[in-house]
Write an enzyme that holds these catalytic residues in place. Structure first.
Site, PDB file in Angstrom:
ATOM      1  N   LYS A 143      55.378 -16.268  15.664  1.00  0.00           N
ATOM      2  CA  LYS A 143      56.389 -15.255  15.999  1.00  0.00           C
ATOM      3  C   LYS A 143      56.053 -13.863  15.462  1.00  0.00           C
ATOM      4  O   LYS A 143      56.387 -12.874  16.097  1.00  0.00           O
ATOM      5  CB  LYS A 143      57.766 -15.695  15.506  1.00  0.00           C
ATOM      6  CG  LYS A 143      57.916 -15.753  14.001  1.00  0.00           C
ATOM      7  CD  LYS A 143      59.250 -16.384  13.604  1.00  0.00           C
ATOM      8  CE  LYS A 143      59.400 -16.385  12.100  1.00  0.00           C
ATOM      9  NZ  LYS A 143      60.382 -17.371  11.632  1.00  0.00           N
ATOM     10  N   ARG A 162      70.995 -20.392   5.441  1.00  0.00           N
ATOM     11  CA  ARG A 162      70.702 -19.922   6.782  1.00  0.00           C
ATOM     12  C   ARG A 162      71.080 -21.070   7.715  1.00  0.00           C
ATOM     13  O   ARG A 162      72.221 -21.510   7.671  1.00  0.00           O
ATOM     14  CB  ARG A 162      69.259 -19.434   6.927  1.00  0.00           C
ATOM     15  CG  ARG A 162      69.126 -18.427   8.090  1.00  0.00           C
ATOM     16  CD  ARG A 162      67.737 -17.857   8.269  1.00  0.00           C
ATOM     17  NE  ARG A 162      66.837 -18.797   8.942  1.00  0.00           N
ATOM     18  CZ  ARG A 162      65.607 -18.493   9.334  1.00  0.00           C
ATOM     19  NH1 ARG A 162      65.124 -17.280   9.115  1.00  0.00           N
ATOM     20  NH2 ARG A 162      64.837 -19.382   9.918  1.00  0.00           N
TER      21      ARG A 162
END
Ligand code: PLP
Length: 353
Positions: free
Chosen positions: A36, A129
């Site tokens: 990414k 998260r």
């Protein structure tokens, strides 16, 4: 060659991957290489495959779509959007999940397409998260165990991303014991225990990884040669697989403090200056529209970054032993944030060598 450029050395990416694949392999861990931070450029992902990665993982559907050309299993890292369940089933082999509604949508999409979609259930072990809070994980699995069209490949966790929690024998030990509880409760076998990202590597290096953790999802360690629990260099890897190259367009001796009444700069801030006398100042042709100034590190350690605006980066060359000229190229290392900004900027040319 044109500038500003982000130069990507495939050989170094391959060697970094190879080194980490070997270290992880010695502990029974396979590597899903994360693409990414360089926006999933297939040629660079291919270097990770050549280095021994068994899977390519990315957070963005757009990146994964262009990675379709690579014949290797692909993983979606970000919790999928329910609205994109069809696309996820089409494009990726395994996705990381934490929501019942979305998993149901994936199941329905897979049934329609006559496919089996693999999922790894994420559990939150404290970093806050993504993931099912660990106390509810075993019950959660009970809610999805009978869904058709999906295969629960295993469980995973992600640490040191939001809360800064460092992977250790406590939290990853808990991950393994949760897997064992799930296996005993539902009489299934979990193939994958995905033990985190580059911040889990220190446990591999110290041989402290709990037995049965058998996958890591590695990005920063491969691309920048850094482990991310303590921010240390990984011996045996390259730190300079990525180079930011900027061209000098102005080079002049000027005072270090502006002359006149100080109002606001281009970003609405009132600037303050330290008077260091006359300095040899340079302008490099890239700015805040392209770069995160906090995330770039000049390779010539005598260069000091002064600041800049949308299209200009101001640097101080006064202390340099090398003589710079107009048209010369200045090279920078990048932090993770710096690399992310440079990769996503359409104005920075990507050159793969
Ligand atoms: C980005 C990401 C990774 C890779 O993290 P690095 O610190 O770059 O190794 C792993 N897992 C998930 C879920 C991610 O989003």
């Amino acid at each position: 060659m044109k500038y500003p450029a982000l130069i990507i050395d495939k050989q170094k990416i391959q060697e970094n991957t190879r080194y980490l694949v070997n270290r992880c392999g010695a502990c029974g861990i396979s590597v899903a290489a994360v693409s990414k931070v360089f926006c999933g450029i297939p040629e660079v992902a291919q270097a990770m495959i050549d280095g021994g990665a068994v899977m390519i993982a990315d957070s963005r559907m757009r990146n994964l779509r262009q990675l379709q050309v690579l014949n290797i299993p692909k993983m979606l890292l970000r919790i999928p959007m329910k609205s994109r369940a069809d696309e996820v089933v089409d494009i990726v082999d395994v996705s990381l999940n934490s929501e019942l509604d979305t998993i149901q949508a994936l199941s329905e999409a897979a049934i329609r397409k006559n496919k089996i979609h693999n999922i790894i259930i994420m559990t939150d072990l404290g970093d806050l998260r993504e993931g099912v809070w660990y106390e509810y994980l075993v019950d959660f699995i009970g809610q999805i165990i009978d869904l058709k069209g999906i295969h629960i490949q295993g469980i995973g966790t992600n640490l040191t991303c939001y809360g800064g929690i460092i992977p250790d024998e406590d939290n990853l030990g808990k991950l393994v014991s949760l897997a064992e509880q799930i296996e005993a409760t539902y009489n299934i076998k979990l193939e994958v225990i995905s033990g985190g990202n580059s911040s889990s590597l220190h446990m591999v290096f110290k041989n402290e990884m709990p037995h049965r953790v058998n996958q890591l999802r590695l990005g920063e360690s491969i691309v920048l040669g850094l482990e991310t629990a303590f921010g240390e260099r990984i011996e045996g890897t390259h730190r300079d697989a990525f180079t930011l190259a900027l061209e000098i367009v102005e080079l002049k001796e000027k005072p270090s403090a502006p002359v006149g009444h100080i109002g606001m700069d281009a970003f609405g801030q009132k600037p303050v200056f330290e008077d260091r006398g006359k300095r040899l100042r340079g302008i490099l042709a890239a700015g805040r529209q392209d770069l995160n100034f906090n995330g770039i590190i000049p390779r010539d350690e005598h260069i000091r970054i002064i600041g800049g605006s949308s299209d200009h980066l101001l640097v101080d060359f006064t202390e340099c032993s090398r003589q710079y000229h107009i048209g010369d190229i200045v090279e920078f290392d990048l932090t993770y944030g710096g690399l992310l900004a440079a990769s996503t900027s359409d104005y920075i040319l990507k050159i793969i060598i």
